[in-house]
Design a protein around this motif. Structure first.
Motif, PDB file in Angstrom:
ATOM      1  N   LYS A 105       0.886  -1.526   0.222  1.00 25.82           N
ATOM      2  CA  LYS A 105       0.339  -0.070   0.209  1.00 25.82           C
ATOM      3  C   LYS A 105       0.794   0.819  -0.313  1.00 25.82           C
ATOM      4  CE  LYS A 105      -3.981   0.601   1.973  1.00 25.82           C
ATOM      5  NZ  LYS A 105      -5.188   0.419   3.337  1.00 25.82           N
ATOM      6  N   PHE A 106       1.868   1.062   0.833  1.00 25.45           N
ATOM      7  CA  PHE A 106       2.735   2.810   0.918  1.00 25.45           C
ATOM      8  C   PHE A 106       3.396   2.512  -0.733  1.00 25.45           C
ATOM      9  CE2 PHE A 106       7.095   4.418   2.711  1.00 25.45           C
ATOM     10  CZ  PHE A 106       6.510   5.612   2.466  1.00 25.45           C
ATOM     11  N   ALA A 107       3.537   1.394  -1.529  1.00 24.64           N
ATOM     12  CA  ALA A 107       4.579   1.574  -2.517  1.00 24.64           C
ATOM     13  C   ALA A 107       3.270   2.068  -4.018  1.00 24.64           C
ATOM     14  CB  ALA A 107       4.479   0.222  -3.428  1.00 24.64           C
ATOM     15  N   ASP A 108       1.974   1.735  -3.341  1.00 24.85           N
ATOM     16  CA  ASP A 108       0.878   2.608  -3.990  1.00 24.85           C
ATOM     17  C   ASP A 108       0.812   3.646  -4.464  1.00 24.85           C
ATOM     18  OD1 ASP A 108       1.080  -0.096  -5.335  1.00 24.85           O
ATOM     19  OD2 ASP A 108      -1.717  -0.118  -3.885  1.00 24.85           O
ATOM     20  N   TYR A 109       1.273   3.818  -2.618  1.00 25.44           N
ATOM     21  CA  TYR A 109       0.499   5.811  -2.540  1.00 25.44           C
ATOM     22  C   TYR A 109       1.962   6.494  -3.166  1.00 25.44           C
ATOM     23  CZ  TYR A 109      -3.237   4.088   0.981  1.00 25.44           C
ATOM     24  OH  TYR A 109      -4.239   4.448   1.484  1.00 25.44           O
ATOM     25  N   ARG A 110       3.278   5.673  -3.102  1.00 24.17           N
ATOM     26  CA  ARG A 110       4.082   6.436  -3.193  1.00 24.17           C
ATOM     27  C   ARG A 110       4.191   6.964  -4.788  1.00 24.17           C
ATOM     28  NH1 ARG A 110       7.809   3.705  -0.034  1.00 24.17           N
ATOM     29  NH2 ARG A 110       8.020   1.310  -2.031  1.00 24.17           N
ATOM     30  N   GLN A 111       3.220   6.604  -5.709  1.00 29.38           N
ATOM     31  CA  GLN A 111       3.048   6.378  -6.498  1.00 29.38           C
ATOM     32  C   GLN A 111       2.268   8.347  -6.489  1.00 29.38           C
ATOM     33  OE1 GLN A 111       4.321   5.180  -9.836  1.00 29.38           O
ATOM     34  NE2 GLN A 111       4.443   4.094  -7.784  1.00 29.38           N
ATOM     35  N   LEU A 112       1.348   8.766  -5.829  1.00 34.52           N
ATOM     36  CA  LEU A 112       0.867   9.858  -5.772  1.00 34.52           C
ATOM     37  C   LEU A 112       1.599  11.624  -5.475  1.00 34.52           C
ATOM     38  CD1 LEU A 112      -1.845   8.768  -3.049  1.00 34.52           C
ATOM     39  CD2 LEU A 112      -2.296   9.360  -6.065  1.00 34.52           C
ATOM     40  N   GLU A 113       1.812  11.688  -6.110  1.00 33.40           N
ATOM     41  CA  GLU A 113       2.862  13.551  -6.865  1.00 33.40           C
ATOM     42  C   GLU A 113       2.264  14.109  -5.608  1.00 33.40           C
ATOM     43  OE1 GLU A 113       3.223  15.286 -10.651  1.00 33.40           O
ATOM     44  OE2 GLU A 113       3.741  12.877 -11.035  1.00 33.40           O
ATOM     45  N   SER A 114       1.047  14.204  -5.113  1.00 35.53           N
ATOM     46  CA  SER A 114       0.412  14.867  -4.835  1.00 35.53           C
ATOM     47  C   SER A 114       1.100  15.300  -2.674  1.00 35.53           C
ATOM     48  CB  SER A 114      -0.909  15.271  -4.634  1.00 35.53           C
ATOM     49  OG  SER A 114      -1.984  14.192  -4.405  1.00 35.53           O
ATOM     50  N   LEU A 115       1.187  13.791  -2.777  1.00 30.85           N
ATOM     51  CA  LEU A 115       1.253  12.879  -1.406  1.00 30.85           C
ATOM     52  C   LEU A 115       2.185  14.119  -0.900  1.00 30.85           C
ATOM     53  CD1 LEU A 115      -0.396  10.981   0.842  1.00 30.85           C
ATOM     54  CD2 LEU A 115       1.471   9.589   0.026  1.00 30.85           C
ATOM     55  N   GLN A 116       2.452  14.890   0.192  1.00 30.99           N
ATOM     56  CA  GLN A 116       3.208  14.891   1.327  1.00 30.99           C
ATOM     57  C   GLN A 116       3.600  14.989   2.388  1.00 30.99           C
ATOM     58  OE1 GLN A 116       2.618  18.888   2.072  1.00 30.99           O
ATOM     59  NE2 GLN A 116       2.166  19.454   0.028  1.00 30.99           N
ATOM     60  N   GLU A 117       2.822  13.441   3.100  1.00 29.07           N
ATOM     61  CA  GLU A 117       3.134  12.892   4.675  1.00 29.07           C
ATOM     62  C   GLU A 117       2.596  12.108   4.436  1.00 29.07           C
ATOM     63  OE1 GLU A 117       5.348  13.217   6.786  1.00 29.07           O
ATOM     64  OE2 GLU A 117       5.644  15.663   5.783  1.00 29.07           O
ATOM     65  N   TYR A 118       2.592  10.569   4.775  1.00 31.30           N
ATOM     66  CA  TYR A 118       1.965   9.126   4.767  1.00 31.30           C
ATOM     67  C   TYR A 118       2.482   8.629   6.519  1.00 31.30           C
ATOM     68  CZ  TYR A 118       0.762   4.750   4.340  1.00 31.30           C
ATOM     69  OH  TYR A 118       0.178   2.883   4.008  1.00 31.30           O
ATOM     70  N   VAL A 119       1.033   9.105   6.822  1.00 26.49           N
ATOM     71  CA  VAL A 119       1.432   8.970   8.735  1.00 26.49           C
ATOM     72  C   VAL A 119       0.425   7.295   8.691  1.00 26.49           C
ATOM     73  CG1 VAL A 119       0.709   9.576  10.825  1.00 26.49           C
ATOM     74  CG2 VAL A 119       1.192  10.592   9.377  1.00 26.49           C
TER      75      VAL A 119
END
Length: 139
Positions: free
Chosen positions: A122-136
């Motif tokens: 899921k974290f690998a998927d989220y890293r595809q989001l250019e807008s994402l600044q923080e994953y907590v």
């Protein structure tokens, strides 16, 4: 998470139609549909408390805070996940009624059944989001 029983490819359009009519939430990844595990009361309370705190903190800043029932669409890999908390400050997200595409913050409350997936794929998927600044991750 349990995959769809047939194991066959499901189009994103079919997933979205099915999700609108389903009493159970599902995530969509690589043409496969996965049923979401139910959350404990403690899990829900943590997510709601975080969402409430973030919403209060961001009031008047043009950001939206969502909890649990809003999907994130990762357009680059055509994947949909349900984070526990989402913050978006992107005006483009105001035009979507079923999901968010441009989150700046995603929060996952960890549980024994989801921790490995939340930290890994899921974290690998989220890293595809250019807008994402923080994953907590909250444990």
């Amino acid at each position: 998470m349990a995959a769809n029983s047939r194991g066959s490819y499901v189009s994103p359009e079919a997933y979205l139609v099915g999700e609108d009519n389903s009493p159970v939430k599902h995530e969509y990844r690589g043409g496969q549909i996965y049923a979401m595990a139910g959350a404990s009361n403690a899990h829900v309370l943590i997510a709601v408390n975080l969402a409430t705190t973030l919403r209060t903190h961001l009031r008047g800043k043009g950001c939206l805070t969502f909890a649990s029932d809003t999907k994130v669409h990762i357009q680059a890999i055509n994947t949909y996940h349900y984070p526990d908390v989402i913050v978006t400050c992107d005006e483009r997200d105001r035009s979507f009624s079923d999901f968010v595409r441009y989150p700046c913050l995603l929060v996952e409350v960890l549980s024994d059944t989801t921790e490995a997936f939340d930290r890994g794929d899921k974290f690998a998927d989220y890293r595809q989001l250019e807008s994402l600044q923080e994953y907590v991750l909250v444990s």
